[in-house]
Scaffold this motif. Structure first.
Motif, PDB file in Angstrom:
ATOM      1  N   ALA A   1       0.842  -1.208   0.000  1.00  0.00           N
ATOM      2  CA  ALA A   1       0.000   0.000   0.000  1.00  0.00           C
ATOM      3  C   ALA A   1       0.870   1.249   0.000  1.00  0.00           C
ATOM      4  CB  ALA A   1      -0.925   0.003   1.210  1.00  0.00           C
ATOM      5  N   GLY A   2       2.115   1.122   0.511  1.00  0.00           N
ATOM      6  CA  GLY A   2       3.073   2.210   0.451  1.00  0.00           C
ATOM      7  C   GLY A   2       2.983   3.232   1.566  1.00  0.00           C
ATOM      8  N   PRO A   3       3.404   4.458   1.277  1.00  0.00           N
ATOM      9  CA  PRO A   3       3.486   5.506   2.312  1.00  0.00           C
ATOM     10  C   PRO A   3       2.184   5.770   3.057  1.00  0.00           C
ATOM     11  CG  PRO A   3       4.644   6.200   0.330  1.00  0.00           C
ATOM     12  CD  PRO A   3       3.932   4.923  -0.021  1.00  0.00           C
ATOM     13  N   ILE A   4       1.037   5.527   2.421  1.00  0.00           N
ATOM     14  CA  ILE A   4      -0.245   5.775   3.086  1.00  0.00           C
ATOM     15  C   ILE A   4      -0.385   4.910   4.342  1.00  0.00           C
ATOM     16  CG2 ILE A   4      -1.536   4.054   1.728  1.00  0.00           C
ATOM     17  CD1 ILE A   4      -3.892   5.979   1.695  1.00  0.00           C
ATOM     18  N   LEU A   5       0.205   3.711   4.305  1.00  0.00           N
ATOM     19  CA  LEU A   5       0.167   2.827   5.464  1.00  0.00           C
ATOM     20  C   LEU A   5       1.073   3.348   6.576  1.00  0.00           C
ATOM     21  CD1 LEU A   5      -0.715   0.168   6.817  1.00  0.00           C
ATOM     22  CD2 LEU A   5       1.217  -0.939   5.661  1.00  0.00           C
ATOM     23  N   LEU A   6       2.262   3.798   6.210  1.00  0.00           N
ATOM     24  CA  LEU A   6       3.187   4.346   7.209  1.00  0.00           C
ATOM     25  C   LEU A   6       2.579   5.579   7.873  1.00  0.00           C
ATOM     26  CD1 LEU A   6       6.668   4.088   5.422  1.00  0.00           C
ATOM     27  CD2 LEU A   6       5.450   2.372   6.781  1.00  0.00           C
ATOM     28  N   SER A   7       1.902   6.395   7.087  1.00  0.00           N
ATOM     29  CA  SER A   7       1.271   7.602   7.638  1.00  0.00           C
ATOM     30  C   SER A   7       0.174   7.251   8.630  1.00  0.00           C
ATOM     31  CB  SER A   7       0.679   8.455   6.508  1.00  0.00           C
ATOM     32  OG  SER A   7       1.704   8.920   5.652  1.00  0.00           O
ATOM     33  N   ALA A   8      -0.560   6.167   8.341  1.00  0.00           N
ATOM     34  CA  ALA A   8      -1.641   5.750   9.232  1.00  0.00           C
ATOM     35  C   ALA A   8      -1.102   5.289  10.581  1.00  0.00           C
ATOM     36  CB  ALA A   8      -2.450   4.628   8.580  1.00  0.00           C
ATOM     37  N   ILE A   9       0.118   4.742  10.591  1.00  0.00           N
ATOM     38  CA  ILE A   9       0.739   4.303  11.844  1.00  0.00           C
ATOM     39  C   ILE A   9       1.332   5.488  12.598  1.00  0.00           C
ATOM     40  CG2 ILE A   9       2.462   2.783  12.895  1.00  0.00           C
ATOM     41  CD1 ILE A   9       2.345   1.104  10.286  1.00  0.00           C
ATOM     42  N   SER A  10       2.139   6.276  11.895  1.00  0.00           N
ATOM     43  CA  SER A  10       2.836   7.387  12.556  1.00  0.00           C
ATOM     44  C   SER A  10       1.870   8.451  13.055  1.00  0.00           C
ATOM     45  CB  SER A  10       3.873   8.011  11.605  1.00  0.00           C
ATOM     46  OG  SER A  10       3.257   8.461  10.414  1.00  0.00           O
ATOM     47  N   LYS A  11       0.674   8.516  12.457  1.00  0.00           N
ATOM     48  CA  LYS A  11      -0.356   9.467  12.882  1.00  0.00           C
ATOM     49  C   LYS A  11      -0.678   9.304  14.360  1.00  0.00           C
ATOM     50  CE  LYS A  11      -5.305  10.359  12.037  1.00  0.00           C
ATOM     51  NZ  LYS A  11      -6.469   9.986  11.179  1.00  0.00           N
ATOM     52  N   TYR A  12      -0.661   8.067  14.855  1.00  0.00           N
ATOM     53  CA  TYR A  12      -1.047   7.775  16.238  1.00  0.00           C
ATOM     54  C   TYR A  12       0.113   7.431  17.160  1.00  0.00           C
ATOM     55  CZ  TYR A  12      -5.853   7.527  14.508  1.00  0.00           C
ATOM     56  OH  TYR A  12      -7.081   7.824  13.952  1.00  0.00           O
TER      57      TYR A  12
END
Length: 308
Positions: free
Chosen positions: A263-274
């Motif tokens: 899925a790429g960077p969108i997945l990393l962003s979903a983790i780092s968001k929280y």
């Protein structure tokens, strides 16, 4: 030909094999089918055959590294391989007796972590945690350049951290509320079906008879309300798991691999968001990276066991 290393990644349907030089260059790779009765004999035979075929000198083989989908004790004895239907096997002794080449054995997720640290997304980092998001959730913890394997080789079973004690459905491991139930490919589909059943979300996924995790994440990238909600929830559960891991081992980097990571960077962003909101101040700001070796991570890691 100077020294080389053989790596063998044992899966339920096939065994991926490769030869590497000691600098980490993949010299050749191939596959053989997994015969659940003779798999280790087949690996030994295939390695010896390929050495002859490539014109290599067997005496220059520094070792054979093998990974398996199960816990491994003392880098030699496999305690159980439920996906292959085998119980306790001294794989190290078996391969060494058949080939005359030093052999080391690792859990497949730990091997993937070693591979990513050696030549992939964790290169240059001595303290890292890899989380593999596939059909299930696997993981590997590397501290000071060494894999944390545990007394029974079951260290790094990140997928079975409890992230939701209120869960009523059982995980495949027998527990409830495991990370695997929410962040694996099957977990993401499960979440999507639960969200869809609420009727709260407009979504294109209702037009697909049997959608996959890729379909869910692709929908999220396009702004689909249900896809975004599932990604956000999976990201939260992953962030919670990472926060627990960080409180214990304080890695420099989290490397996210497996099919879901495409899925790429969108997945990393979903983790780092929280993530930062779930840890103490000194553990904030961790780097989240994508794995880069794909399906070859295992064979790289098997070879890496022989790198001093």
């Amino acid at each position: 030909m100077s020294e080389f290393i053989a790596g063998a990644d044992v899966g339920g349907t096939s065994v991926k094999l490769g030869f590497f030089d000691t600098e980490g260059k993949l010299l050749t790779k191939w596959e053989i089918p997994t015969d659940k009765i003779t798999v280790f004999e087949d690996v030994a035979k295939s390695v010896l055959s390929k050495i002859e075929e490539e014109g290599f000198n067997k005496s220059e083989c520094k070792g054979i590294g093998i990974d398996v989908p199960g816990p491994v004790k003392n880098r030699g004895t496999v305690l159980e391989l439920p996906n292959i239907g085998l119980g306790r096997v001294d794989v190290k002794e078996k391969i060494e007796s058949l080939t005359g080449i030093k052999t080391l054995v690792a859990n497949d997720a730990n091997a993937a972590a070693l591979g990513e640290q050696w030549q992939g997304g964790g290169k240059g980092v001595s303290d890292m945690v890899m989380i593999t998001l596939g059909t299930g959730v696997g993981g590997g913890v590397i501290i000071g350049g060494h894999v944390v394997e545990g007394s029974n080789g079951a260290g790094g079973e990140i997928g079975h951290l409890c992230v939701n004690p209120e869960e009523t459905d059982h995980c495949g491991c027998g527990k409830r509320g495991c990370l695997e139930q929410y962040a694996s490919a099957t977990g993401i589909v499960r979440l999507a079906k639960l969200f869809l059943a609420t009727g709260k979300y407009t979504t294109t996924l209702s037009d697909i008879d049997a959608f996959s995790a890729k379909d869910v994440l692709d929908a999220a990238k396009k702004g689909d309300a249900l896809g975004e909600a599932v990604l956000d929830k999976a990201g939260w559960y992953l962030a919670l798991a990472c926060s627990h891991i960080a409180q214990v081992v304080d890695p420099e980097v989290f490397v996210i691999g497996g099919g879901v990571s495409k899925a790429g960077p969108i997945l990393l962003s979903a983790i780092s968001k929280y993530y930062d909101g779930l840890v103490m101040n000194s553990l904030r700001g961790k780097e989240f990276r994508l794995a880069s070796l794909g399906n070859d991570a295992g064979i790289y890691g098997c070879a890496a066991m022989f790198i001093d």
